[in-house]
Design a protein around this motif. Structure first.
Motif, PDB file in Angstrom:
ATOM      1  N   GLU A 495       1.082  -0.650   0.024  1.00 40.59           N
ATOM      2  CA  GLU A 495      -0.087   0.112   0.103  1.00 40.59           C
ATOM      3  C   GLU A 495       0.727   1.159  -0.204  1.00 40.59           C
ATOM      4  OE1 GLU A 495      -3.807  -1.243   2.315  1.00 40.59           O
ATOM      5  OE2 GLU A 495      -2.145  -1.298   3.606  1.00 40.59           O
ATOM      6  N   VAL A 496       2.132   1.570   1.287  1.00 42.75           N
ATOM      7  CA  VAL A 496       3.151   2.026   1.028  1.00 42.75           C
ATOM      8  C   VAL A 496       3.308   2.954  -0.621  1.00 42.75           C
ATOM      9  CG1 VAL A 496       5.368   3.598   1.260  1.00 42.75           C
ATOM     10  CG2 VAL A 496       3.512   2.526   2.855  1.00 42.75           C
ATOM     11  N   LEU A 497       4.016   1.269  -1.868  1.00 39.74           N
ATOM     12  CA  LEU A 497       4.247   1.347  -2.714  1.00 39.74           C
ATOM     13  C   LEU A 497       3.824   2.161  -3.771  1.00 39.74           C
ATOM     14  CD1 LEU A 497       6.281  -1.550  -3.423  1.00 39.74           C
ATOM     15  CD2 LEU A 497       7.511   0.798  -3.026  1.00 39.74           C
ATOM     16  N   GLN A 498       2.374   1.949  -3.416  1.00 35.04           N
ATOM     17  CA  GLN A 498       0.861   2.667  -4.262  1.00 35.04           C
ATOM     18  C   GLN A 498       1.035   4.184  -4.448  1.00 35.04           C
ATOM     19  OE1 GLN A 498      -2.678   0.878  -3.117  1.00 35.04           O
ATOM     20  NE2 GLN A 498      -3.914   1.528  -4.094  1.00 35.04           N
ATOM     21  N   VAL A 554      13.203  -1.213  -7.438  1.00 34.40           N
ATOM     22  CA  VAL A 554      13.938  -1.707  -6.308  1.00 34.40           C
ATOM     23  C   VAL A 554      13.996   0.096  -6.034  1.00 34.40           C
ATOM     24  CG1 VAL A 554      16.237  -1.169  -5.308  1.00 34.40           C
ATOM     25  CG2 VAL A 554      15.751  -3.285  -7.043  1.00 34.40           C
ATOM     26  N   THR A 555      13.380   0.209  -4.508  1.00 34.09           N
ATOM     27  CA  THR A 555      13.318   1.495  -3.827  1.00 34.09           C
ATOM     28  C   THR A 555      13.554   1.613  -3.095  1.00 34.09           C
ATOM     29  OG1 THR A 555      11.308   1.596  -3.560  1.00 34.09           O
ATOM     30  CG2 THR A 555      11.347   1.670  -5.736  1.00 34.09           C
ATOM     31  N   PRO A 556      14.341   3.236  -2.147  1.00 33.05           N
ATOM     32  CA  PRO A 556      14.327   3.233  -0.198  1.00 33.05           C
ATOM     33  C   PRO A 556      13.053   2.620   0.494  1.00 33.05           C
ATOM     34  CG  PRO A 556      15.215   5.065  -2.312  1.00 33.05           C
ATOM     35  CD  PRO A 556      14.111   4.440  -2.865  1.00 33.05           C
ATOM     36  N   VAL A 557      11.930   2.734  -0.518  1.00 35.42           N
ATOM     37  CA  VAL A 557      10.548   2.030   0.519  1.00 35.42           C
ATOM     38  C   VAL A 557      10.051   0.992   0.444  1.00 35.42           C
ATOM     39  CG1 VAL A 557       8.011   2.877   0.295  1.00 35.42           C
ATOM     40  CG2 VAL A 557       9.729   4.885  -0.075  1.00 35.42           C
ATOM     41  N   GLY A 558      10.616  -0.322  -0.802  1.00 35.26           N
ATOM     42  CA  GLY A 558      10.421  -1.576  -0.765  1.00 35.26           C
ATOM     43  C   GLY A 558      10.505  -1.852  -2.006  1.00 35.26           C
ATOM     44  N   LEU A 567       8.083  -6.546  -0.687  1.00 31.02           N
ATOM     45  CA  LEU A 567       8.257  -6.606  -0.021  1.00 31.02           C
ATOM     46  C   LEU A 567       9.571  -5.387   0.726  1.00 31.02           C
ATOM     47  CD1 LEU A 567       9.936 -10.138  -0.739  1.00 31.02           C
ATOM     48  CD2 LEU A 567       7.536  -9.423   1.066  1.00 31.02           C
ATOM     49  N   PRO A 568       9.740  -5.405   2.401  1.00 29.81           N
ATOM     50  CA  PRO A 568      10.527  -4.131   3.147  1.00 29.81           C
ATOM     51  C   PRO A 568      11.766  -5.271   2.675  1.00 29.81           C
ATOM     52  CG  PRO A 568      10.063  -5.326   4.854  1.00 29.81           C
ATOM     53  CD  PRO A 568       8.805  -6.186   3.464  1.00 29.81           C
ATOM     54  N   LYS A 569      13.260  -4.671   2.999  1.00 32.75           N
ATOM     55  CA  LYS A 569      14.202  -5.378   2.913  1.00 32.75           C
ATOM     56  C   LYS A 569      14.843  -6.145   3.921  1.00 32.75           C
ATOM     57  CE  LYS A 569      19.264  -3.916   2.405  1.00 32.75           C
ATOM     58  NZ  LYS A 569      20.459  -2.545   2.063  1.00 32.75           N
ATOM     59  N   SER A 570      14.467  -6.292   4.921  1.00 30.21           N
ATOM     60  CA  SER A 570      13.615  -6.890   5.853  1.00 30.21           C
ATOM     61  C   SER A 570      13.777  -8.478   5.519  1.00 30.21           C
ATOM     62  CB  SER A 570      13.983  -6.755   7.534  1.00 30.21           C
ATOM     63  OG  SER A 570      11.950  -6.595   7.651  1.00 30.21           O
ATOM     64  N   GLU A 571      12.671  -8.818   4.557  1.00 25.34           N
ATOM     65  CA  GLU A 571      12.069  -9.231   3.967  1.00 25.34           C
ATOM     66  C   GLU A 571      12.583 -10.366   3.339  1.00 25.34           C
ATOM     67  OE1 GLU A 571       8.011  -9.933   4.553  1.00 25.34           O
ATOM     68  OE2 GLU A 571       8.009  -8.652   6.443  1.00 25.34           O
ATOM     69  N   LEU A 572      13.497  -9.985   2.330  1.00 23.66           N
ATOM     70  CA  LEU A 572      14.187 -10.819   1.286  1.00 23.66           C
ATOM     71  C   LEU A 572      15.483 -11.613   1.698  1.00 23.66           C
ATOM     72  CD1 LEU A 572      15.790  -6.998  -0.584  1.00 23.66           C
ATOM     73  CD2 LEU A 572      13.776  -8.341  -1.333  1.00 23.66           C
ATOM     74  N   ASN A 573      14.704 -12.752   0.665  1.00 24.25           N
ATOM     75  CA  ASN A 573      15.602 -14.117   1.018  1.00 24.25           C
ATOM     76  C   ASN A 573      17.526 -13.596   0.959  1.00 24.25           C
ATOM     77  OD1 ASN A 573      15.644 -14.407  -2.180  1.00 24.25           O
ATOM     78  ND2 ASN A 573      14.140 -14.861  -2.272  1.00 24.25           N
ATOM     79  N   GLU A 574      18.134 -15.026   1.006  1.00 24.64           N
ATOM     80  CA  GLU A 574      19.377 -14.882   1.182  1.00 24.64           C
ATOM     81  C   GLU A 574      19.887 -14.120  -0.451  1.00 24.64           C
ATOM     82  OE1 GLU A 574      21.657 -14.533   3.401  1.00 24.64           O
ATOM     83  OE2 GLU A 574      19.788 -14.129   4.480  1.00 24.64           O
TER      84      GLU A 574
END
Length: 605
Positions: A495-498, A554-558, A567-574
């Motif tokens: 929703e933020v990225l919207q 790829v953005t600073p927001v998500g 996804l936020p950065k914290s939820e990206l996989n390895e």
């Protein structure tokens, strides 16, 4: 016990004999609290509800530093308290207008961009609102306390040890705050979604702390050279190259029909929605919203991303250097005449120097537009596009990069040459009374866009048109909360990225593969432009094209992943984090540390 008793007696006697001195001290010590309350009113925060205890504490440290520094310099409580409070109100007021116009608070980069702000200041609504009124009342109340205190008869100096201790404590704290890993260790960063939530002074200080580009972990020249071997680049496809490449970054062009709750009385952009033939079309997730045009220019032209820059810094002002790789330089190496055109003042965002460093052959600004047709106070898209027609007619082959001006905020400028036909529901009108003017501007942009495509449809020279908005408009937070049906702080990443999504398309007057609902971010759009135009890809651009298959936005927001997750950065996989690390390494090399051996990966001679 006797010592404590004697001390108490002396204090009481001193208080009885010199009540003015103690009143002055008390009012001085209350000053930082009054200033924080006043500034946070202007920051549209409830200091008692919106800030955590640690945020209040870290803000108060800086407010006390302001008062203490001026007290040490001026030597008088009244004078230093009055000056401190006035300065805090002034910065709070500037921040309030930035928040009103941009939807985010003041950042250090905004100070270096004061000329751009001054250029467009006439189009904004500077009327006094309830926040300014409340803060002004608090300022007057505090200054009244200051000046009703008994005057000091002489300069009240602190002893040398006390002065040294105060200066020393302030210097040590500032060193720890700005020059060590204290903030990252405490997981303290600038706020970006609801930027005022750290409190103004703390968030500004944090942004100042992160005002330089950090070297990636495990960065080395050997790593860059290894990646250079993996990505040698892609040769040009001569049979696909058009004669003209026209790139239009349309100011504040946002298709708000992406929000289900908009419900306008008519479609503001019917031509855009109907465009399908020989078209690649979809949504570009911008790195900014409400402002920051130069950031999107930089990302599109270079493929670098603001994700790896300190929050809300502007590369045009801080990081662009001569010989930096760019899409303009790539087109120039293929024989295209390269032009950058912005129909407004050249002083904005340091563009003259930035465009020169990015290797544009020619620059044009508002003074180059003869007898322009204005909408409100800005050169219209119609007159803007007529300059493109003339340029592509005059050049044998042209790469034309255009940043429009018609739709620039604010939207309280009057309705000169602008028809008011689109209406919004009452709940949206009350949330932002200027939103209908924005939609009227979108309708005019859509008409001019139809003329642009019609012109090149009749043109014999093969022409590729790339069109995208830079960001959504700076409408009020209340307006967006009505669209979402919830508070902005309660949104999911998707929703933020919207709020960061803007339309884009690539259209040609010859046959190209048609695609709909494409997702992209500006750092990849330049690569897609080059691929569609048959231009060669540097090794860096080849890397970006492969990264795009993993994370198309790829953005600073998500991030948007290949399988459509937000996804936020914290939820990206390895695997995704590893790709992102490689991107950071190459981004740092190309933007900050472009050594000679790596230059062929970023630039074509």
């Amino acid at each position: 016990m006797d010592t404590l008793y004697d001390t108490s007696r002396r204090l009481l006697r001193d208080l009885a004999e010199s009540p003015g001195k103690w009143a002055s001290r008390l009012v001085f010590l209350l000053g930082p609290w009054a200033c924080m309350w006043m500034v946070e009113i202007l920051n549209e925060n409830d200091v008692f509800k919106d800030l955590d205890d640690w945020q209040v504490l870290m803000n108060m440290i800086f407010y006390y530093f302001i008062f203490a520094a001026l007290r040490l310099l001026l030597g008088r409580n009244r004078r230093s308290a009055a000056l401190s409070a006035s300065l805090c109100f002034l910065f709070g007021l500037v921040n309030h207008y930035i928040l009103r116009f941009r939807g985010r608070i003041l950042f250090p980069a905004d100070i270096t961009g004061w000329r751009t702000a001054a250029n467009v200041a006439g189009g904004f609504d500077f009327s006094v609102d309830t926040y300014i009124t409340q803060a002004a009342i608090l300022l007057v109340a505090y200054l009244s306390l200051v000046f009703f205190c008994a005057p000091q008869k002489k300069r009240a100096k602190l002893g040398p040890l006390a002065s040294i201790a105060l200066w020393g404590s302030m210097i040590c704290y500032c060193y720890a705050f700005f020059c060590t890993g204290m903030l990252p260790a405490l997981d303290i960063y600038t706020q970006q979604w609801v930027t005022q939530r750290n409190g103004f002074l703390l968030n500004f200080s944090i942004a100042l702390r992160y005002s330089s580009v950090d070297k990636p972990a495990d960065y080395s020249k050997d790593t860059v050279l290894q990646l250079m071997e993996e990505y040698p680049g892609v040769p040009a496809e001569e049979d696909k190259k058009p004669v003209n490449i026209v790139v239009v970054m349309n100011e504040s062009f946002g298709d708000l029909t992406i929000f289900d709750g908009l419900n306008p009385s008519e479609d503001p952009t019917p031509f855009l929605h109907a465009l399908e033939e020989n078209t690649i079309k979809g949504w570009m997730y911008s790195s900014v919203t409400g402002g920051g045009t130069a950031t999107i220019e930089f990302e599109y032209l270079t493929g670098f991303t603001s994700l790896f820059q300190p929050p809300h810094t502007v590369a045009y002002q801080l990081y662009v250097e001569e010989g930096m790789p760019s899409l303009a330089a790539l087109a120039g190496s293929q024989g295209y005449s390269t032009t950058a055109f912005h129909p407004y003042k050249s002083s904005g965002w340091n563009r003259v120097l930035a465009y020169d460093y990015l290797d544009f052959d020619r620059q044009m600004y508002e003074e180059d537009v003869p007898s322009p047709y204005l909408i409100r106070n800005y050169i219209s898209d119609k007159s803007d596009y007529e300059m493109i027609y003339k340029s592509t007619q005059a050049e044998d082959s042209s790469f034309f990069f255009n940043v429009t001006m018609q739709n620039h905020s604010g939207y309280a400028q009057g309705w000169r040459n602008l028809e008011r036909t689109i209406e919004l529901p009452d709940r949206l009108k009350s949330a932002d009374r200027t939103a209908e003017q924005f939609l009227a501007l979108m309708k005019e942009s859509d008409k001019a866009l139809e003329e642009l495509i019609a012109y090149y449809s009749q043109c014999e020279e093969p022409t590729l048109v790339v069109f995208f908005g830079d960001h959504q408009p700076p409408l009020t937070n209340a307006f967006y909360e009505e669209l979402y049906g919830k508070k902005l702080s309660e949104r999911t990443t998707e929703e933020v990225l919207q709020q960061y999504a803007v339309p884009f398309f690539i259209w040609a007057n010859y046959d190209i593969e048609e695609r709909q609902d494409v997702v992209i971010s500006p750092n990849f759009l330049g690569v897609l432009t080059a691929q569609t135009a048959g231009l060669p890809l540097t090794g860096y651009m080849e890397f970006l094209s492969e990264l795009y298959e993993v994370m198309p936005a790829v953005t600073p927001v998500g991030f948007v992943t290949a399988d459509g997750q937000f996804l936020p950065k914290s939820e990206l996989n390895e695997e995704q984090k590893d790709w992102l690390w490689k991107y950071e390494v190459l981004n740092y090399c190309g933007m900050v540390d472009l050594f000679d051996e790596a230059r062929p990966m970023f630039c074509l001679d």
